[in-house]
Scaffold this motif. Structure first.
Motif, PDB file in Angstrom:
ATOM      1  N   LEU A  97       2.594  24.489 -25.910  1.00 37.76           N
ATOM      2  CA  LEU A  97       3.506  25.623 -25.833  1.00 37.76           C
ATOM      3  C   LEU A  97       3.071  26.517 -24.682  1.00 37.76           C
ATOM      4  CD1 LEU A  97       5.712  27.548 -26.945  1.00 37.76           C
ATOM      5  CD2 LEU A  97       4.021  28.340 -28.635  1.00 37.76           C
ATOM      6  N   ASN A  98       3.997  26.748 -23.756  1.00 38.58           N
ATOM      7  CA  ASN A  98       3.700  27.542 -22.573  1.00 38.58           C
ATOM      8  C   ASN A  98       4.601  28.766 -22.524  1.00 38.58           C
ATOM      9  OD1 ASN A  98       4.645  27.697 -19.294  1.00 38.58           O
ATOM     10  ND2 ASN A  98       2.471  27.855 -19.758  1.00 38.58           N
ATOM     11  N   PHE A  99       3.981  29.952 -22.486  1.00 38.70           N
ATOM     12  CA  PHE A  99       4.711  31.201 -22.306  1.00 38.70           C
ATOM     13  C   PHE A  99       4.719  31.511 -20.815  1.00 38.70           C
ATOM     14  CE2 PHE A  99       3.417  31.368 -26.686  1.00 38.70           C
ATOM     15  CZ  PHE A  99       4.526  31.892 -27.318  1.00 38.70           C
ATOM     16  N   SER A 100       5.920  31.667 -20.278  1.00 42.17           N
ATOM     17  CA  SER A 100       6.052  31.802 -18.840  1.00 42.17           C
ATOM     18  C   SER A 100       7.068  32.873 -18.474  1.00 42.17           C
ATOM     19  CB  SER A 100       6.506  30.454 -18.256  1.00 42.17           C
ATOM     20  OG  SER A 100       6.688  30.533 -16.870  1.00 42.17           O
ATOM     21  N   ALA A 120       8.475  28.755 -23.600  1.00 41.84           N
ATOM     22  CA  ALA A 120       9.098  30.020 -23.990  1.00 41.84           C
ATOM     23  C   ALA A 120       9.123  30.873 -22.728  1.00 41.84           C
ATOM     24  CB  ALA A 120       8.312  30.694 -25.108  1.00 41.84           C
ATOM     25  N   ASP A 121      10.275  30.924 -22.112  1.00 42.46           N
ATOM     26  CA  ASP A 121      10.410  31.594 -20.826  1.00 42.46           C
ATOM     27  C   ASP A 121      10.953  33.001 -21.019  1.00 42.46           C
ATOM     28  OD1 ASP A 121      10.305  31.892 -18.086  1.00 42.46           O
ATOM     29  OD2 ASP A 121      12.212  30.880 -17.712  1.00 42.46           O
ATOM     30  N   GLN A 165      15.932  35.533 -28.571  1.00 38.61           N
ATOM     31  CA  GLN A 165      15.413  35.809 -29.919  1.00 38.61           C
ATOM     32  C   GLN A 165      14.408  34.743 -30.337  1.00 38.61           C
ATOM     33  OE1 GLN A 165      19.067  35.999 -32.193  1.00 38.61           O
ATOM     34  NE2 GLN A 165      19.125  38.230 -32.070  1.00 38.61           N
ATOM     35  N   HIS A 166      14.720  33.488 -30.049  1.00 33.20           N
ATOM     36  CA  HIS A 166      13.823  32.387 -30.392  1.00 33.20           C
ATOM     37  C   HIS A 166      12.480  32.558 -29.676  1.00 33.20           C
ATOM     38  CE1 HIS A 166      12.569  28.336 -31.462  1.00 33.20           C
ATOM     39  NE2 HIS A 166      12.298  28.110 -30.183  1.00 33.20           N
ATOM     40  N   GLU A 175       5.892  36.553 -31.027  1.00 31.78           N
ATOM     41  CA  GLU A 175       5.333  37.334 -32.138  1.00 31.78           C
ATOM     42  C   GLU A 175       4.294  36.519 -32.899  1.00 31.78           C
ATOM     43  OE1 GLU A 175       8.131  39.245 -34.793  1.00 31.78           O
ATOM     44  OE2 GLU A 175       9.393  39.806 -33.094  1.00 31.78           O
ATOM     45  N   LYS A 176       4.575  35.241 -33.075  1.00 29.56           N
ATOM     46  CA  LYS A 176       3.670  34.391 -33.847  1.00 29.56           C
ATOM     47  C   LYS A 176       2.461  33.923 -33.028  1.00 29.56           C
ATOM     48  CE  LYS A 176       3.509  30.352 -36.808  1.00 29.56           C
ATOM     49  NZ  LYS A 176       4.269  29.369 -37.548  1.00 29.56           N
TER      50      LYS A 176
END
Length: 145
Positions: free
Chosen positions: A39-42, A76-77, A92-93, A99-100
């Motif tokens: 999982l990559n937050f970008s 998650a961009d 929202q997703h 948040e998690k």
């Protein structure tokens, strides 16, 4: 020559692993295929370290080959430009995932999860490492299990 170049890039694109945007579907795929989730937050259009990590690690042939065999990729961009605006449902997703898994809002932030969503390893920021070293870090965690 242009035809050969075009064919080469078409083949690379076809072989490139797909970054999923729906975590639940990715998790189901991971369970079914016995793979881990990355999982990559970008911030794809504003975060320079995110862009570098994508280019220097995730878009390399060695990482793409490895990920096709071992990982389900989820991004998650959080783009800022109106040109790259996501649909409200996707926003929202992504916010729920943040948040998690990323409540401090770090970018880039990459997490290796098992198929049940348990965090196995995190990378905070740009790794500034080779794709081979990044893969070795994943293998070290996954082989220890």
């Amino acid at each position: 020559m242009k035809l050969i170049s075009s064919l080469f890039f078409a083949v690379l694109l076809a072989l490139s692993p797909e970054w999923k945007t729906d975590f639940a579907n990715a998790q189901k795929e991971a369970i079914d295929s016995h793979k881990y989730i990355l999982l990559n937050f970008s911030g794809s259009d504003w975060c320079v370290p995110c862009i570098r990590m994508t280019k220097d690690v995730f878009e390399t042939a060695v990482f793409q080959k490895f990920s096709q065999e071992n990982l389900v990729l989820v991004r998650a961009d959080f783009p800022r430009s109106a040109k790259h605006k996501l649909e409200a449902k996707q926003v929202q997703h992504n916010e729920a995932l943040a948040e998690k898994y990323n409540p401090e809002g770090k970018f880039p932030y990459t997490i290796l999860l098992d198929s049940n969503g348990k965090v196995l390893k995190t990378w905070d920021g740009y790794t500034n490492t080779s794709p081979e070293d990044f893969i070795a870090q994943i293998n070290k965690v996954s082989n220890a299990r």
